[in-house]
Design an enzyme around this catalytic site. Structure first.
Site, PDB file in Angstrom:
ATOM      1  N   HIS A  31     -37.993 -22.660  27.615  1.00  0.00           N
ATOM      2  CA  HIS A  31     -39.440 -22.479  27.461  1.00  0.00           C
ATOM      3  C   HIS A  31     -40.179 -23.168  28.602  1.00  0.00           C
ATOM      4  O   HIS A  31     -40.480 -24.358  28.524  1.00  0.00           O
ATOM      5  CB  HIS A  31     -39.894 -23.062  26.126  1.00  0.00           C
ATOM      6  N   HIS A 265     -44.160 -18.133  27.828  1.00  0.00           N
ATOM      7  CA  HIS A 265     -43.907 -19.105  26.766  1.00  0.00           C
ATOM      8  C   HIS A 265     -42.439 -19.477  26.648  1.00  0.00           C
ATOM      9  O   HIS A 265     -42.088 -20.650  26.656  1.00  0.00           O
ATOM     10  CB  HIS A 265     -44.424 -18.561  25.423  1.00  0.00           C
ATOM     11  N   GLU A 411     -45.030 -32.728  -0.854  1.00  0.00           N
ATOM     12  CA  GLU A 411     -43.596 -33.009  -0.813  1.00  0.00           C
ATOM     13  C   GLU A 411     -43.024 -32.896   0.597  1.00  0.00           C
ATOM     14  O   GLU A 411     -42.146 -33.666   0.992  1.00  0.00           O
ATOM     15  CB  GLU A 411     -42.831 -32.051  -1.747  1.00  0.00           C
ATOM     16  N   HIS A 473     -40.416 -24.627 -13.013  1.00  0.00           N
ATOM     17  CA  HIS A 473     -40.180 -26.061 -12.880  1.00  0.00           C
ATOM     18  C   HIS A 473     -38.736 -26.463 -13.181  1.00  0.00           C
ATOM     19  O   HIS A 473     -38.426 -27.641 -13.165  1.00  0.00           O
ATOM     20  CB  HIS A 473     -41.126 -26.832 -13.808  1.00  0.00           C
TER      21      HIS A 473
END
Lengths: 663, 663
Positions: A31, A265, A411, A473
């Site tokens: 890159h 890029h 999380e 859950h």
């Protein structure tokens, strides 16, 4: 003289660009866009601000640098090499080649001076927050009037992609809340991603978003040495908020036809464009890895400056040791990662019926007092995860010496920050949530494993035993999916003693992250109370040998299902089938045992049945028949869900008999 | 009369509160805080703004409602029941009980009127963006002057947790960019999460963040009927931007000692507090499930109003059919999900050597012209994923009838939006990125499986064959970890024909999401060119039977490794070992075949070796010995990485011989 200094700056920046461009071109892969556009940012940061010692990359009080946009790693490799780290020109020439020290994205254990592995976007930003938390905590705990022994910045360079990923917003919101004033992020704001201009998909105001998140913001010309210099200076001065510097840059700077476009890029340049670009930098048009003497000399000043910085710090540490011997010893122990055995001696034996998450809480209460730099918390489930060090303060802006981090319902950023805390050194991080939400954090869990970072992840409510909350859950596939990650130790303890032993393994690990899968519900005590030398450390072991010593059947269980194996053994032995019970809390640890040991525990010539309240998909590795859950769970009281989905002693006995009958 | 209307409003709101409270109390489990605090929001939205038909929950032009804060589902169940959906008082009394229609978090296939499963935070917000994209696309494609046949809002109620999760920021940034003016989000801004006040971890300015993301924002008193009413009205009027209404509410509203605290977030109330709260609402202090007649009558007006709305729409559709028969038929086909077989007939046979991602591109080019409502795109890797419908425009604010969505570097929001697009109906969503980045999107992938939502996920660069980008970009454990998700069809095609057949399976699926794991590198053509009836549809099949028809060995391969099985077979047969080659692109499909078929393909009495460039952990399910990758990858050219890590014909042959020797 201004002009010569300007020329020297330009020469140095173009040297970075030339090396980076040559390496990508030689590798025919990589890159080039970021190193060309962000070379000025990197140059200013590394030569005018960052404090490090190239001869000793792990000098403890160094500024931490994270290239969150890891695809631009030739920028980092060029800087490391030029500044005198142990990374040769030959290493640069081997960019992206087999077993080189310059892999396609940075890897901390491959390359000196690389703090963490980056590439998956957003991770660097969120890990940087962990590094900054660690610094702030250590400074608050150990610095004393006249003794600033912990005092460094955490710098990150990030890209558009980093800031589009949700994890970076979670982390930035947390960093703003925590007022991490020594976190400074340079945003390579080049307006281009792989698919084209950011106008295709990313038209928000990043500056205003970061203001809303509580950050100090600046917008500058990122190709201007003085603008970058002044902005970093201002960010350093601004101590109450983390800083983001939006550096307007030109991707692929210098490439006459391709700069400012997505074409530059992530691919080597066409030969003609390559040559033209090299010429524009005043460098030979071929792949030459040119290092102008004057530039190299300027970069290499870092070697003596760095040695001096470390020397001064050593003197400061000596003075600190004299005035504060207790604190100094504790800090030194923390840096060495060695607090002796007191915490092990304190580990509780848990001989009562207890949820393994609750046993974990007992471990924290008993052992953490001897571990003064283990910090962490939960993603807003502390009363469920039971991970609070409740005799110690929270880590908040006004109490930075606190141990308990309120990560919020984030999380992913939590697990990344935990890694950052752990990678920083002297601190050890842990984070907690429900097992099913490991899904939210997987990229950071995986990165911990890649980085050989021994983070501790505490995930409770580890099965359909969750009950009423229902299928969204209730983890089902998670044990399997997490065990599949290389160098990732999933431990699912079966009772309080195994839980304590599992915590011991986690805390003693040096190169492997550990995930503790803990039960919501109470589990009977089944295993030995010898936490100092519990057989759990082998990953799997014979809990109960068959009557008479010659098993005709082996039952394997983990976690909350081990009790079913014990009960089933009683029934089966009463019917004349000598049955061995094996506890297998960690596949990772078990797989690392010698074959002879493994065979002594699980002998595949003996019919074997496993039970685990989760996917059976991978269990044929150890068993001939399985009791498990290969569907989503249900919303109902946990014991009813277990029954409804067949996680019962009866089902295990029946499965065993079927297996024996079929043989 | 104002006063009686105010009283009626209050009565209705308290009826919602009473039912919700009673249900949680009876279940001894659940989240009372949100339903009490957000009852006014729900009441105003459902009775004064939302257009739906309780007798026909799937009426196509209904407003969509998503309770992103799914833990507050008693709010939704109460509203559904009161408004006259097929959800009885008895159903409410069975909240969170086994096989009830009122599970602990909403599940779309359990409860009429529930559009999607929620509970994992942030998902509802991001899925809502998908619903709003679908509406905007369909409206732009099918509405004509004087015929607004597609014209509905997408409403969501979200909580603090939803807005802390990174996925919601990704989705909100995308929604702002796309100017989804008919997306209206009500934020239950109650300042409380499970662990305590939001001041613990969440102190950013949500309003300013959403402004920065391009949203229309309002801050109001969320307990005021008129304030909520006016704000929704204003949001509906504001057509150029998505709207967020920050509704300041009191969690657990009405509970005299617990309201406004985290104690009332997720637990039934102590008896005394429960009784006091019920009294405060003017309701009997015991569990009574009271529905005051006047309130019920008011809510139930929705039944006649809804029937009328649908009737009017049917008339509008008839008029539309008259004026625009072609468009009308196409729209109706889309709603029915039936476009005939032309797209199947057009599927290409790919008999050349081709990367399976490239074969996927051929499928899109050939078949999508016959599928006028399949929309999607890539997370900024479109040139790598090759998922562009390049003869069709992009979906952008000024071209809302476009097919190609630039999701940005937001894998998680992408997969959620793809689900939303698919759940909306009439549209089918697909999203693409690199295989390793499935990790970023796992919660949405899992949710698709739970919801029985047949989204199509295209993940390319499916192995260590990625090469130079190195371990952070090379999937190793991903096939295993994704196969473990119930009701989730991972297909890893071995050549162009399998890739085309896999796309067919994905497009024909009605209740199962499909993940296409596609190769970066070109693969030889090995399998039959009969795409209309390719054996891939059985998940696994005999590609080459053993010479003589009696195999002494079976080799199983998937994806890019199937070619190694074919080559190894030649070597082994030359040495006198009759060898069968099995292609096993989809474990999910194969496991659903009759036992007799499965045994005819993989007979475990015959020694079997599998090869796949990924984790071997779960392969003992099908094979006795494995060639695979149980470590992280390496940065080097892809073919070198494959060799270095042993994914070779030689290794497979050797493994087979070892196995045969050991038997």
């Amino acid at each position: 003289m201004v002009s010569s200094s300007v020329n020297l700056d330009e020469l140095c920046i173009n040297t970075i660009r030339g090396l980076s461009l040559d390496a990508v071109q030689k590798a025919k892969s990589g890159h080039p866009g970021l190193p060309l556009g962000a070379a000025a940012m990197g140059y200013v940061l590394w030569t005018k601000h960052m404090r490090f010692n190239p001869s000793h990359p792990h000098w403890f009080n160094r500024d931490r640098f994270i290239l969150s946009a890891g695809h631009g790693c030739m920028l980092q490799y060029s800087l490391l090499h030029l500044c005198g780290f142990d990374l040769s020109l030959e290493d640069l020439k081997n960019f992206r080649q087999l077993h080189s020290r310059t892999p396609g994205h940075p890897e901390n254990h491959m390359t000196p001076g690389v703090e963490m592995a980056t590439g998956p976007l957003g991770q660097g930003v969120a890990h940087a927050v962990g590094f900054a938390i660690a610094e702030k905590f250590l400074a608050a705990r150990y610095n004393r009037p006249g003794h600033s022994v912990i005092d460094h910045f955490t710098y990150a360079i990030c890209s558009d992609g980093d800031l589009m990923e949700g994890i970076s917003n979670e982390a930035a919101s947390l960093a703003g809340h925590l007022q991490l004033g020594k976190l400074i992020m340079l945003y390579d704001d080049n307006g281009i991603t792989i698919d084209g201009p950011t106008s295709l998909a990313f038209t928000e105001s990043v500056q205003r978003r970061y203001e809303a998140l509580g950050w100090h913001t600046q917008v500058i010309d990122g190709e201007s040495v003085s603008a970058v210099d002044h902005a970093i200076e201002a960010a350093k001065e601004h101590k109450d908020q983390p800083s983001i510097i939006l550096c307007r840059t030109i991707i692929g700077y210098g490439a006459p036809h391709m700069q400012g476009t997505n074409k530059i890029h992530s691919n080597p340049l066409p030969q003609e464009e390559f040559e033209a670009t090299k010429k524009a930098f005043g460098l030979p048009p071929e792949i030459s890895f040119t290092e102008p003497e004057e530039a190299l000399a300027h970069f290499r000043k870092s070697v003596s400056t760095g040695a001096q910085l470390e020397e001064e710090w050593n003197e400061a540490m000596a003075a600190y040791a004299k005035d504060y011997p207790t604190e100094s010893k504790e800090l030194q122990d923390a840096i060495n990662g060695d607090f002796g055995d007191a915490w092990i001696d304190a580990l509780p034996a848990c001989t009562e019926k207890i949820a393994t998450r609750k046993a974990g809480q007992l471990v924290i209460k008993a052992s953490f007092p001897y571990l003064p730099t283990v910090i962490g918390g939960s993603a807003d489930l502390v009363e469920s995860n039971l991970t609070h060090q409740d005799w110690r303060p929270d880590f908040q802006p006004d109490t930075p010496a606190g141990f308990n981090i309120n990560f919020g319902i984030r999380e992913h950023a939590m697990c990344a920050a935990v890694n950052g805390i752990t990678l920083h050194g002297a601190t050890r991080g842990y984070g907690a949530s429900f097992m099913v939400f490991t899904d939210y954090a997987r990229p950071s869990l995986r990165l911990a494993a890649i980085m050989e970072c021994p983070s501790i992840f505490v995930f409770t409510h580890d099965s359909i035993g969750v009950g009423e909350d229902g299928p969204t859950h209730e983890p089902v596939e998670h044990l399997t999916s997490l065990r599949a990650i290389p160098n990732f130790n999933v431990i699912r303890p079966a009772d309080g003693n195994e839980a304590a032993a599992a915590w011991k393994v986690a805390l003693q690990s040096t190169k492997t992250p550990t995930l503790l899968a803990l039960s919501r519900q109470a589990l009977p005590s089944l295993t030995p109370g010898t936490v100092r030398d519990h057989p759990l450390e082998k990953g799997g072991y014979i809990l109960d040998e068959a009557e008479g010593g010659k098993p005709e059947l082996i039952l394997i269980g983990t976690g909350s299902e081990l009790q079913h194996c014990v009960a089933a053994r009683n029934i089966l032995q009463a019917e004349g089938i000598p049955t061995r019970v094996v506890s297998l809390p960690s596949w990772f640890l078990f797989d690392h045992q010698p074959d002879s040991y493994k065979k002594s525990v699980i002998d595949r010539s003996i019919p074997t049945v496993s039970i685990e309240a989760g996917s059976t998909m991978a269990w044929p590795r150890y068993s001939d028949a399985q009791v498990g859950v290969d569907r989503f769970g249900l919303s109902a009281p946990g014991d009813l869900v277990m029954k409804e989905l067949g996680i019962t002693v009866e089902n295990l006995v029946e499965k065993a008999k079927q297996l024996l009958a079929s043989k």
